[in-house]
Scaffold this active site. Structure first.
Site, PDB file in Angstrom:
ATOM      1  N   ASP A 109       8.557 -46.110  24.365  1.00  0.00           N
ATOM      2  CA  ASP A 109       8.789 -46.670  23.033  1.00  0.00           C
ATOM      3  C   ASP A 109      10.269 -46.721  22.705  1.00  0.00           C
ATOM      4  OD1 ASP A 109       9.324 -44.017  22.315  1.00  0.00           O
ATOM      5  OD2 ASP A 109       7.174 -43.694  21.952  1.00  0.00           O
ATOM      6  N   MET A 114      13.921 -37.619  11.455  1.00  0.00           N
ATOM      7  CA  MET A 114      13.186 -38.653  10.698  1.00  0.00           C
ATOM      8  C   MET A 114      13.433 -38.534   9.197  1.00  0.00           C
ATOM      9  SD  MET A 114       9.529 -38.355  12.686  1.00  0.00           S
ATOM     10  CE  MET A 114       9.395 -36.575  12.579  1.00  0.00           C
ATOM     11  N   LYS A 133       7.936 -50.450  18.197  1.00  0.00           N
ATOM     12  CA  LYS A 133       8.122 -51.610  17.322  1.00  0.00           C
ATOM     13  C   LYS A 133       8.848 -52.710  18.072  1.00  0.00           C
ATOM     14  CE  LYS A 133       8.664 -49.495  12.927  1.00  0.00           C
ATOM     15  NZ  LYS A 133       9.631 -48.599  12.419  1.00  0.00           N
TER      16      LYS A 133
HETATM   17  N1  SAH Z   1      10.676 -36.007  20.250  1.00  0.00           N
HETATM   18  C1  SAH Z   1      11.948 -36.420  19.708  1.00  0.00           C
HETATM   19  C2  SAH Z   1      11.879 -36.599  18.213  1.00  0.00           C
HETATM   20  C3  SAH Z   1      10.979 -37.704  17.786  1.00  0.00           C
HETATM   21  S1  SAH Z   1      11.003 -37.928  16.052  1.00  0.00           S
HETATM   22  C4  SAH Z   1      13.020 -35.415  20.097  1.00  0.00           C
HETATM   23  O1  SAH Z   1      12.704 -34.325  20.591  1.00  0.00           O
HETATM   24  O2  SAH Z   1      14.188 -35.730  19.952  1.00  0.00           O
HETATM   25  C5  SAH Z   1      12.143 -39.243  15.904  1.00  0.00           C
HETATM   26  C6  SAH Z   1      13.434 -38.766  15.284  1.00  0.00           C
HETATM   27  O3  SAH Z   1      14.248 -38.173  16.278  1.00  0.00           O
HETATM   28  C7  SAH Z   1      14.304 -39.839  14.703  1.00  0.00           C
HETATM   29  O4  SAH Z   1      13.878 -40.228  13.417  1.00  0.00           O
HETATM   30  C8  SAH Z   1      15.631 -39.156  14.655  1.00  0.00           C
HETATM   31  O5  SAH Z   1      15.686 -38.259  13.581  1.00  0.00           O
HETATM   32  C9  SAH Z   1      15.598 -38.339  15.922  1.00  0.00           C
HETATM   33  N2  SAH Z   1      16.290 -38.981  17.057  1.00  0.00           N
HETATM   34  C10 SAH Z   1      15.813 -39.193  18.283  1.00  0.00           C
HETATM   35  N3  SAH Z   1      16.749 -39.732  19.091  1.00  0.00           N
HETATM   36  C11 SAH Z   1      17.854 -39.835  18.338  1.00  0.00           C
HETATM   37  C12 SAH Z   1      19.174 -40.294  18.588  1.00  0.00           C
HETATM   38  N4  SAH Z   1      19.550 -40.753  19.789  1.00  0.00           N
HETATM   39  N5  SAH Z   1      20.077 -40.241  17.586  1.00  0.00           N
HETATM   40  C13 SAH Z   1      19.737 -39.789  16.366  1.00  0.00           C
HETATM   41  N6  SAH Z   1      18.504 -39.357  16.088  1.00  0.00           N
HETATM   42  C14 SAH Z   1      17.573 -39.365  17.055  1.00  0.00           C
END
Ligand code: SAH
Length: 506
Positions: free
Chosen positions: A36, A173, A58
């Protein structure tokens, strides 16, 4: 029937090298890859050539798949007996709904494994120079979803506790709910002067950081128009960024650089770009293939001992030559009395890697210059073997003949157009997500322009920096209507990278 297998893999926050070795292994062996928006699609280039890719995030054409639909995809594909790699941004068990997917697989009796990943909760602050813990400031950090409406009555989040918590708070998020999150924190006792930072698209060229205090951050975020995805960090550690920020200082930070060489050759350039903080995007416009008729090269190799010189003009030529030697089981010692010439340092390295030292390498890495230097070495009438590409320029042969050399040319390999799917490239160019395009030969330029098809080239390439490895390549680019910004001074990959760095750090 074989039940298949699902790997729930953490792909890391964006910089593709932040995937684990185990995660990469799973990608390499997967039959199907389900991914995704937050998993970097560049990881797909490591997949088997016949792997099937399923995008479940999306996209402009389609609505996001619901979690149920994603679960169904996993079950369906694995039930065909296939190995499925489910790539998730960050870590699969940190707000990744990996737990739910695992439960479904368990229920369906499909074997699965979890491959943890580097979560954005820690890595994104790190790329902004913010350590989530620090002996002088905090001994704990809490990772919180910012997705849940903080004002709802039956919140699962203990705002009372967070308001009092002296440790670092990390919200994922949370961009959409930022004002409400801050309201709750202050209402529950957080000092309004507490430092806070939002890091958008951390670890990627688009990384953007907005910082301030709980009091002024909402205005600042609005002013900058910062959107999701971002990690929100609250606490004293945020102040360390001023001193510890490092990623944004790299010379190619913020640049996504298109690499148009063949897949086999791309990695040398890509690695250098990434060492310097850029992101390489490989779009091979050429592929290297064997000659249509292998016999001339085979014959030349069988007679190689009769030549005084063998001149190689590319690494591809060297590889093709020695591959055939091996295939014909011809011992390298047969070449004991032959002299070797390489047109450039990489070619020299490739020959020397075979255990043969090179007699001559010109100072300028172009056919024209070879002759100047070789004059002193070659005696008229000597026999020269020139294993080359099918499309090589005739200048070298002509000049050797003018020196009365007995030249035998032979096609060692062909550079053919790589029939890569240009859909994704066009998409990236339209969205202005490619900042630099590198060309390392005239055929990379020609094939690249072909790949743009009937699209408006000026529009697609507007604002994009065009960099060429040398004057011949640049000339071709200009002829085809591209505005060349950079021509390397040294006609090597190192020279090209050096020119890129100079250009962006003038
Ligand atoms: N499983 C993921 C989190 C998924 S929830 C993890 O462990 O990182 C999705 C959220 O992750 C986004 O809304 C944002 O807050 C954060 N996120 C993931 N990748 C990011 C990135 N490269 N830069 C900033 N925020 C990121």
């Amino acid at each position: 029937m074989n039940k298949g297998m699902v790997y729930l893999i953490g792909a890391g926050p964006g910089d593709i090298r932040l995937i684990t070795l185990k995660g990469l292994d799973c990608i390499k062996k997967a039959d199907v890859i389900v991914y995704d928006r937050l998993a970097n699609p560049r990881l797909l280039s490591y997949a088997k050539t016949d792997a099937k890719f399923i995008y479940v995030g999306k996209s402009p054409e389609r609505h996001t798949l619901t979690q149920d639909e994603i679960n169904n995809v996993l079950v369906e594909e694995a039930s065909k007996g296939l190995v499925v790699a489910r790539l998730k941004g960050g870590d699969p068990f940190v707000f990744g709904r990996g737990g739910e997917e695992a439960e479904v697989l368990l229920k369906e009796g499909i074997p699965f494994e979890i491959v943890p990943g580097i979560t954005s909760a820690i890595a994104v602050p790190a790329y902004a120079g913010i350590p989530v813990t620090h002996r002088d400031y905090t001994s704990t950090f809490t990772v919180i979803t910012g997705n849940e409406d903080p004002t709802k009555e039956d919140s699962n989040i203990d705002w009372e506790r967070l308001g009092k918590d002296p440790g670092t708070l990390i919200f994922l998020m949370g961009v959409g709910n930022l004002p409400k999150i801050i309201e709750q924190l202050i209402a529950h006792g957080k000092d309004s002067k507490t430092p806070i930072a939002l890091v958008r698209w951390g670890t990627r060229p688009e990384q953007e950081v907005v910082s301030g205090t709980l009091e002024n951050i909402v205005d600042e975020v609005n002013r900058r128009g910062l959107k999701s995805p971002a990690v929100i960090i609250v606490g004293q550690v945020v102040n360390l960024r001023e001193r510890l920020k490092w990623f944004e200082k790299k010379p190619l930070f913020g640049k996504r650089v298109l690499v148009t060489r063949s897949r086999e050759q791309a990695s040398v350039l890509s690695e250098k770009i990434e060492e310097l903080g850029g992101e390489a995007w490989e779009f091979p416009t050429i592929a290297i293939e064997e000659p249509i008729d292998p016999k001339p090269l085979e014959d030349a190799i069988k007679n190689a001992a009769n030549f005084d010189w063998i001149i190689f003009t590319s690494v591809n030529g060297v590889n093709a030559f020695f591959d055939v030697m091996k295939k014909l089981k011809i011992d390298i010692r047969r070449l004991a009395n032959v002299n070797f010439c390489a047109i450039g340092p990489k070619t020299k390295e490739a020959i020397e890697a075979k255990g043969i030292m090179v007699e001559f390498i010109p100072e300028i890495f172009q056919a024209e210059a070879i002759i100047e230097g070789l004059k002193d070495f070659l005696k008229p009438g000597q026999k020269v073997l020139l294993p080359r590409a099918d499309l090589a320029r005739p200048i070298l042969v002509e000049s050797l003949k003018a020196l009365k050399m007995n030249v035998h040319e032979v096609i060692a390999y062909r550079t053919v157009k790589n029939a890569a799917d240009s859909q994704e490239l066009l998409e990236k160019l339209k969205n202005k997500e490619i900042h630099v395009i590198t060309f390392t030969s005239a055929s990379t330029v020609r094939n690249f322009v072909d790949a743009l098809g009937s699209n408006n080239v000026d529009e697609l390439l507007g604002g994009v920096t065009i960099a060429c490895i040398g004057p011949i390549t640049a000339q071709t680019a200009r002829k085809l209507g591209l505005a060349v910004d950079i021509t390397a001074e040294k006609y090597t990959i190192e020279g090209l990278v050096e020119s890129l760095v100079n250009y962006f750090n003038r």
